[in-house]
Write an enzyme that holds these catalytic residues in place. Structure first.
Site, PDB file in Angstrom:
ATOM      1  N   ILE A  17       0.819  -1.203   0.000  1.00 41.51           N
ATOM      2  CA  ILE A  17       0.000   0.000   0.000  1.00 41.51           C
ATOM      3  C   ILE A  17       0.853   1.253   0.000  1.00 41.51           C
ATOM      4  CG2 ILE A  17      -1.750   1.285   1.294  1.00 41.51           C
ATOM      5  CD1 ILE A  17      -2.640  -1.419   2.469  1.00 41.51           C
ATOM      6  N   GLY A  18       1.953   1.204   0.733  1.00 36.63           N
ATOM      7  CA  GLY A  18       2.808   2.383   0.824  1.00 36.63           C
ATOM      8  C   GLY A  18       4.190   2.023   1.336  1.00 36.63           C
ATOM      9  N   ARG A  19       5.102   2.985   1.236  1.00 34.38           N
ATOM     10  CA  ARG A  19       6.471   2.757   1.677  1.00 34.38           C
ATOM     11  C   ARG A  19       7.034   4.065   2.226  1.00 34.38           C
ATOM     12  NH1 ARG A  19      10.452  -1.073   0.415  1.00 34.38           N
ATOM     13  NH2 ARG A  19       8.936  -2.156  -0.901  1.00 34.38           N
ATOM     14  N   GLY A  20       7.703   3.975   3.380  1.00 29.77           N
ATOM     15  CA  GLY A  20       8.290   5.154   3.996  1.00 29.77           C
ATOM     16  C   GLY A  20       9.749   4.929   4.308  1.00 29.77           C
ATOM     17  N   PHE A  22      11.181   4.102   7.097  1.00 31.25           N
ATOM     18  CA  PHE A  22      11.493   3.012   8.019  1.00 31.25           C
ATOM     19  C   PHE A  22      10.628   1.775   7.844  1.00 31.25           C
ATOM     20  CE2 PHE A  22      12.530   6.933  10.509  1.00 31.25           C
ATOM     21  CZ  PHE A  22      13.901   6.850  10.288  1.00 31.25           C
ATOM     22  N   GLY A  23       9.739   1.778   6.875  1.00 27.84           N
ATOM     23  CA  GLY A  23       8.901   0.593   6.778  1.00 27.84           C
ATOM     24  C   GLY A  23       7.998   0.591   5.563  1.00 27.84           C
ATOM     25  N   THR A  24       7.309  -0.522   5.416  1.00 29.81           N
ATOM     26  CA  THR A  24       6.414  -0.747   4.294  1.00 29.81           C
ATOM     27  C   THR A  24       5.029  -1.089   4.828  1.00 29.81           C
ATOM     28  OG1 THR A  24       8.295  -1.650   3.074  1.00 29.81           O
ATOM     29  CG2 THR A  24       6.109  -2.049   2.159  1.00 29.81           C
ATOM     30  N   LYS A  40       1.672  -1.835   9.008  1.00 35.56           N
ATOM     31  CA  LYS A  40       2.911  -1.094   8.761  1.00 35.56           C
ATOM     32  C   LYS A  40       4.024  -1.803   9.512  1.00 35.56           C
ATOM     33  CE  LYS A  40       4.869   3.584   9.143  1.00 35.56           C
ATOM     34  NZ  LYS A  40       4.572   4.979   9.566  1.00 35.56           N
ATOM     35  N   ASP A 137       3.162  16.057  10.535  1.00 39.76           N
ATOM     36  CA  ASP A 137       3.388  15.775   9.111  1.00 39.76           C
ATOM     37  C   ASP A 137       2.060  15.730   8.359  1.00 39.76           C
ATOM     38  OD1 ASP A 137       4.954  15.380   6.865  1.00 39.76           O
ATOM     39  OD2 ASP A 137       5.059  13.202   7.112  1.00 39.76           O
TER      40      ASP A 137
END
Length: 269
Positions: A17-20, A22-24, A40, A137
Site C-alpha cells: 500500500i505504501g512505503r516510507g 522506516f517501513g512498508t 505497517k 506531518d
C-alpha cells in the site's frame, strides 16, 4: 515476521500500500473475521543512531492509541513486535488519498468541495490536540479516504506526544508543509499542525503551494519569509472568508495564528 501477527492476520505481501523511510505498508486480513486492514512493518535497525527517529518509532503506536477511536483518524487495531520489526495494524482506507485526488482533479477544487474535506481534516487535528498529540506531518499524502469516502488522517510516524504546556522540538515534516517555527530550531507547539493544514487548504483551492522553491533550501527560505499571496487569476472566485481563514492559519506569528478549535469555529461560523 512476528509469529503472533501471522497467527492473527494473513499478510498480503503482493499488495503493498505504501512505503516510507522506516517501513512498508501491506494489506492484511484478519483470520478471525475476514476483515481487511493495513499493517505497517517498521525496520527497527534503520533507526539505529538516530535518536529523534528512534523516538518517533516508539511514539507512533502510543500516539495512535491516545487518539483512537475517531471517525476521521486511522484507528489503531493492534501492535506486534519481533527482534527486527515493529508491526502496527490499522484501518485500511481502500480509496485514494488527497494527493492523488488533487492530481486527478488537475488543479484547484471548487471551494464547496475543499471545505467539506478540510472540515473533516480539522476535526481530526483538533481531536489530536485535545489528546496531547501533535501530528507534525499533515500533508495530502496522509489524508486518506475510507470506504465511505470519509477523511481519515493517517501516518503518525512523526507525531509528538505532549502534556499540558509541554513543547516539541526537532525538524520534522515535509518541506512544503512545515511551519516556520519548526525550521527555527526552537521548541514549538500544536499550532505547527494548523500551519500545515493551511498549506493543504491553499493547495486545494489554488492547485499549487503558497511557498514554493526548486530545492528544499529554497522552499524553507520561502516558508521562513511567509509572504502569503493570493493571485487573482486563481483566487478571484474564492470567498473573502476563505482567504481570511488562510491568513489566520498561515500566520508566522504563532501567538496570532489560529488554534485548530478556532479554525473549526471559522469554518462553521
Amino acid at each position: 515476521m512476528s509469529a503472533a501477527l501471522k497467527r492473527d492476520y494473513q499478510i498480503c505481501d503482493c499488495e503493498e500500500i505504501g512505503r516510507g523511510r522506516f517501513g512498508t505498508v501491506f494489506k492484511c486480513v484478519s483470520r478471525s473475521t475476514g476483515d481487511s486492514f493495513a499493517v505497517k512493518s517498521i525496520d527497527k535497525s534503520l533507526t539505529a543512531g538516530a535518536s529523534l527517529d528512534a523516538q518517533c518509532l516508539l511514539t507512533e503506536p502510543k500516539a495512535l492509541a491516545l487518539v483512537s477511536p475517531h471517525p476521521h483518524l486511522v484507528q489503531l487495531r493492534a501492535t506486534y513486535e519481533d527482534d527486527s520489526h515493529l508491526h502496527i495494524v490499522t484501518d485500511l482506507c481502500p480509496n485514494s488519498d488527497l494527493h492523488a485526488l488533487i492530481l486527478a482533479n488537475g488543479g484547484a477544487f471548487p471551494e464547496r468541495d475543499a471545505r467539506s474535506i478540510f472540515a473533516q481534516l480539522m476535526t481530526a487535528v483538533s481531536h489530536c490536540h485535545r489528546k496531547g498529540v501533535i501530528h507534525r506531518d499533515v500533508k495530502p499524502d496522509n489524508v486518506l479516504f475510507d470506504s465511505w469516502n470519509s477523511v481519515r488522517l493517517a501516518d503518525f510516524g512523526s507525531a509528538a506526544v505532549v502534556a499540558g504546556a509541554e513543547a516539541a522540538a526537532g525538524v520534522v515534516g515535509t518541506p512544503y508543509y512545515v511551519a516556520p517555527e519548526v525550521l527555527s530550531g526552537w521548541e514549538y507547539g500544536e499550532k505547527v499542525d494548523v500551519w500545515s493544514c493551511g498549506v493543504v487548504l491553499y493547495i486545494m483551492l489554488a492547485g499549487f503551494p503558497p511557498f514554493y522553491g526548486e530545492t528544499a533550501v529554497e522552499i524553507f527560505d520561502a516558508v521562513l519569509r511567509a509572504n502569503l499571496r493570493f493571485p487573482t487569476r486563481v483566487f478571484g472566485s474564492v470567498s473573502p472568508a476563505a482567504k481570511d481563514l488562510l491568513r489566520r492559519m498561515l500566520c508566522k506569528d504563532v501567538y496570532r495564528r489560529f488554534s485548530a478549535e478556532q479554525v473549526l469555529s471559522g469554518i462553521h461560523g
